[in-house]
Design a protein around this motif. Structure first.
Motif, PDB file in Angstrom:
ATOM      1  N   CYS A 100     105.148 -26.089  46.223  1.00  0.00           N
ATOM      2  CA  CYS A 100     105.441 -27.503  46.479  1.00  0.00           C
ATOM      3  C   CYS A 100     106.158 -27.633  47.819  1.00  0.00           C
ATOM      4  O   CYS A 100     106.800 -26.701  48.284  1.00  0.00           O
ATOM      5  CB  CYS A 100     106.291 -28.108  45.368  1.00  0.00           C
ATOM      6  SG  CYS A 100     107.875 -27.313  45.088  1.00  0.00           S
ATOM      7  N   GLU A 101     106.033 -28.799  48.395  1.00  0.00           N
ATOM      8  CA  GLU A 101     106.758 -29.107  49.634  1.00  0.00           C
ATOM      9  C   GLU A 101     108.186 -29.501  49.299  1.00  0.00           C
ATOM     10  O   GLU A 101     109.116 -29.206  50.016  1.00  0.00           O
ATOM     11  CB  GLU A 101     106.019 -30.228  50.375  1.00  0.00           C
ATOM     12  CG  GLU A 101     106.482 -30.437  51.799  1.00  0.00           C
ATOM     13  CD  GLU A 101     107.666 -31.387  51.895  1.00  0.00           C
ATOM     14  OE1 GLU A 101     108.497 -31.212  52.800  1.00  0.00           O
ATOM     15  OE2 GLU A 101     107.763 -32.298  51.050  1.00  0.00           O
ATOM     16  N   HIS A 102     108.343 -30.196  48.179  1.00  0.00           N
ATOM     17  CA  HIS A 102     109.654 -30.589  47.668  1.00  0.00           C
ATOM     18  C   HIS A 102     109.551 -30.704  46.168  1.00  0.00           C
ATOM     19  O   HIS A 102     108.445 -30.905  45.646  1.00  0.00           O
ATOM     20  CB  HIS A 102     110.140 -31.908  48.305  1.00  0.00           C
ATOM     21  CG  HIS A 102     109.265 -33.079  47.978  1.00  0.00           C
ATOM     22  ND1 HIS A 102     109.407 -33.823  46.819  1.00  0.00           N
ATOM     23  CD2 HIS A 102     108.206 -33.632  48.625  1.00  0.00           C
ATOM     24  CE1 HIS A 102     108.496 -34.784  46.793  1.00  0.00           C
ATOM     25  NE2 HIS A 102     107.749 -34.686  47.867  1.00  0.00           N
ATOM     26  N   GLY A 128     103.562 -23.130  50.805  1.00  0.00           N
ATOM     27  CA  GLY A 128     102.155 -22.960  51.138  1.00  0.00           C
ATOM     28  C   GLY A 128     101.823 -23.384  52.551  1.00  0.00           C
ATOM     29  O   GLY A 128     100.664 -23.574  52.895  1.00  0.00           O
ATOM     30  N   GLU A 129     102.864 -23.543  53.353  1.00  0.00           N
ATOM     31  CA  GLU A 129     102.687 -23.918  54.761  1.00  0.00           C
ATOM     32  C   GLU A 129     101.861 -25.186  54.935  1.00  0.00           C
ATOM     33  O   GLU A 129     101.185 -25.376  55.941  1.00  0.00           O
ATOM     34  CB  GLU A 129     102.055 -22.767  55.554  1.00  0.00           C
ATOM     35  CG  GLU A 129     102.854 -21.473  55.523  1.00  0.00           C
ATOM     36  CD  GLU A 129     104.245 -21.621  56.123  1.00  0.00           C
ATOM     37  OE1 GLU A 129     104.417 -22.389  57.078  1.00  0.00           O
ATOM     38  OE2 GLU A 129     105.158 -20.947  55.606  1.00  0.00           O
ATOM     39  N   PHE A 165      99.710 -29.540  47.394  1.00  0.00           N
ATOM     40  CA  PHE A 165     101.063 -29.249  46.913  1.00  0.00           C
ATOM     41  C   PHE A 165     102.005 -28.994  48.087  1.00  0.00           C
ATOM     42  O   PHE A 165     103.119 -29.493  48.111  1.00  0.00           O
ATOM     43  CB  PHE A 165     101.038 -28.061  45.949  1.00  0.00           C
ATOM     44  CG  PHE A 165      99.985 -28.231  44.898  1.00  0.00           C
ATOM     45  CD1 PHE A 165     100.121 -29.203  43.919  1.00  0.00           C
ATOM     46  CD2 PHE A 165      98.826 -27.473  44.918  1.00  0.00           C
ATOM     47  CE1 PHE A 165      99.141 -29.400  42.961  1.00  0.00           C
ATOM     48  CE2 PHE A 165      97.843 -27.656  43.966  1.00  0.00           C
ATOM     49  CZ  PHE A 165      97.991 -28.622  42.981  1.00  0.00           C
ATOM     50  N   GLY A 166     101.542 -28.258  49.047  1.00  0.00           N
ATOM     51  CA  GLY A 166     102.331 -27.993  50.249  1.00  0.00           C
ATOM     52  C   GLY A 166     102.504 -29.213  51.133  1.00  0.00           C
ATOM     53  O   GLY A 166     103.404 -29.265  51.960  1.00  0.00           O
ATOM     54  N   GLY A 224     102.249 -33.149  45.045  1.00  0.00           N
ATOM     55  CA  GLY A 224     102.498 -32.737  43.660  1.00  0.00           C
ATOM     56  C   GLY A 224     103.060 -31.334  43.632  1.00  0.00           C
ATOM     57  O   GLY A 224     103.502 -30.808  44.662  1.00  0.00           O
ATOM     58  N   ILE A 225     103.024 -30.728  42.449  1.00  0.00           N
ATOM     59  CA  ILE A 225     103.561 -29.378  42.267  1.00  0.00           C
ATOM     60  C   ILE A 225     102.562 -28.568  41.451  1.00  0.00           C
ATOM     61  O   ILE A 225     101.984 -29.061  40.474  1.00  0.00           O
ATOM     62  CB  ILE A 225     104.923 -29.402  41.543  1.00  0.00           C
ATOM     63  CG1 ILE A 225     105.932 -30.232  42.342  1.00  0.00           C
ATOM     64  CG2 ILE A 225     105.451 -27.983  41.326  1.00  0.00           C
ATOM     65  CD1 ILE A 225     107.281 -30.396  41.648  1.00  0.00           C
ATOM     66  N   GLN A 226     102.386 -27.315  41.855  1.00  0.00           N
ATOM     67  CA  GLN A 226     101.534 -26.368  41.138  1.00  0.00           C
ATOM     68  C   GLN A 226     102.372 -25.169  40.706  1.00  0.00           C
ATOM     69  O   GLN A 226     103.238 -24.720  41.464  1.00  0.00           O
ATOM     70  CB  GLN A 226     100.391 -25.877  42.031  1.00  0.00           C
ATOM     71  CG  GLN A 226      99.602 -24.742  41.414  1.00  0.00           C
ATOM     72  CD  GLN A 226      98.417 -24.329  42.253  1.00  0.00           C
ATOM     73  OE1 GLN A 226      97.308 -24.446  41.799  1.00  0.00           O
ATOM     74  NE2 GLN A 226      98.653 -23.860  43.464  1.00  0.00           N
ATOM     75  N   ALA A 227     102.102 -24.657  39.505  1.00  0.00           N
ATOM     76  CA  ALA A 227     102.762 -23.438  39.042  1.00  0.00           C
ATOM     77  C   ALA A 227     101.713 -22.474  38.512  1.00  0.00           C
ATOM     78  O   ALA A 227     100.770 -22.879  37.818  1.00  0.00           O
ATOM     79  CB  ALA A 227     103.780 -23.754  37.957  1.00  0.00           C
ATOM     80  N   LEU A 228     101.887 -21.220  38.858  1.00  0.00           N
ATOM     81  CA  LEU A 228     101.071 -20.123  38.334  1.00  0.00           C
ATOM     82  C   LEU A 228     101.992 -19.228  37.528  1.00  0.00           C
ATOM     83  O   LEU A 228     103.156 -19.033  37.901  1.00  0.00           O
ATOM     84  CB  LEU A 228     100.438 -19.326  39.470  1.00  0.00           C
ATOM     85  CG  LEU A 228      99.519 -20.108  40.400  1.00  0.00           C
ATOM     86  CD1 LEU A 228      99.185 -19.282  41.626  1.00  0.00           C
ATOM     87  CD2 LEU A 228      98.253 -20.501  39.668  1.00  0.00           C
ATOM     88  N   SER A 229     101.473 -18.655  36.450  1.00  0.00           N
ATOM     89  CA  SER A 229     102.287 -17.822  35.582  1.00  0.00           C
ATOM     90  C   SER A 229     101.485 -16.626  35.093  1.00  0.00           C
ATOM     91  O   SER A 229     100.299 -16.761  34.773  1.00  0.00           O
ATOM     92  CB  SER A 229     102.756 -18.647  34.378  1.00  0.00           C
ATOM     93  OG  SER A 229     103.344 -17.824  33.402  1.00  0.00           O
ATOM     94  N   VAL A 230     102.157 -15.483  35.016  1.00  0.00           N
ATOM     95  CA  VAL A 230     101.597 -14.280  34.407  1.00  0.00           C
ATOM     96  C   VAL A 230     102.594 -13.804  33.356  1.00  0.00           C
ATOM     97  O   VAL A 230     103.790 -13.652  33.646  1.00  0.00           O
ATOM     98  CB  VAL A 230     101.350 -13.166  35.453  1.00  0.00           C
ATOM     99  CG1 VAL A 230     100.877 -11.896  34.777  1.00  0.00           C
ATOM    100  CG2 VAL A 230     100.362 -13.631  36.512  1.00  0.00           C
TER     101      VAL A 230
END
Length: 160
Positions: free
Chosen positions: A103-105, A137-138, A143-144, A148-154
């Motif tokens: 995310c950017e913010h 994400g530059e 999202f960058g 909005g906001i993105q989340a990845l999870s393992v």
């Protein structure tokens, strides 16, 4: 010993129209930030972790199950969706979770320890077994760019 690794993702755009809703990530409230759009609290971190667990169990929670919980039962706290996913582990034990947030913010780093504590408690693992990183994400994705906001999870789980 059996080992399973589950991958999960979730993303939501910001909800500029809802001044009463708050931004929640990993169960932590980010005061003064735009909330995310969704029927529930739209906690993309908990949704991604729930999806990781669903990847291990084969029982999808985000979707039909969470919709029933949210729309029919009024449960909008994403911690409850995660708890529901844990009911399907069938003898597997969570060992570790790794999360990447794009995310950017808002700025994530100041709240990482608080987020890790909540996740460790929910998953019944040690604080040191929760990893959270964040990136802007530059500006290469929505999202960058602050949409909005993105989340990845393992999630790693084992069974004796």
């Amino acid at each position: 010993m059996r080992v399973k690794v589950g991958l999960g993702q979730d993303s939501h755009r910001f909800d500029k129209s809802n001044a009463e809703k708050r931004l929640v990530l990993a169960g932590v409230i980010f005061e003064g930030e735009e909330p995310l759009l969704g029927n529930s609290d739209a906690d993309v971190v908990l949704h991604a972790v729930t999806n990781s667990i669903s990847s291990i169990t084969g029982t999808n929670i985000i979707g039909k199950v969470s919709d029933v919980m949210c729309k029919n039962m009024g449960i909008t706290d994403s911690k409850e969706y995660l708890k529901e996913a844990l009911n399907y582990l069938d003898g597997f034990t969570i060992q570790h979770v790794s999360i990447s947030i794009e995310c950017e913010h808002p700025k994530i780093t100041p709240k990482i320890d608080e987020m890790k504590k909540i996740l460790a408690d929910l998953l019944s693992i040690d604080f040191s077994d929760v990893g959270i990183t964040a990136t802007s994400g530059e500006g290469l994705t929505a999202f960058g760019r602050g949409e909005g906001i993105q989340a990845l999870s393992v999630v790693t789980a084992t069974k004796e």
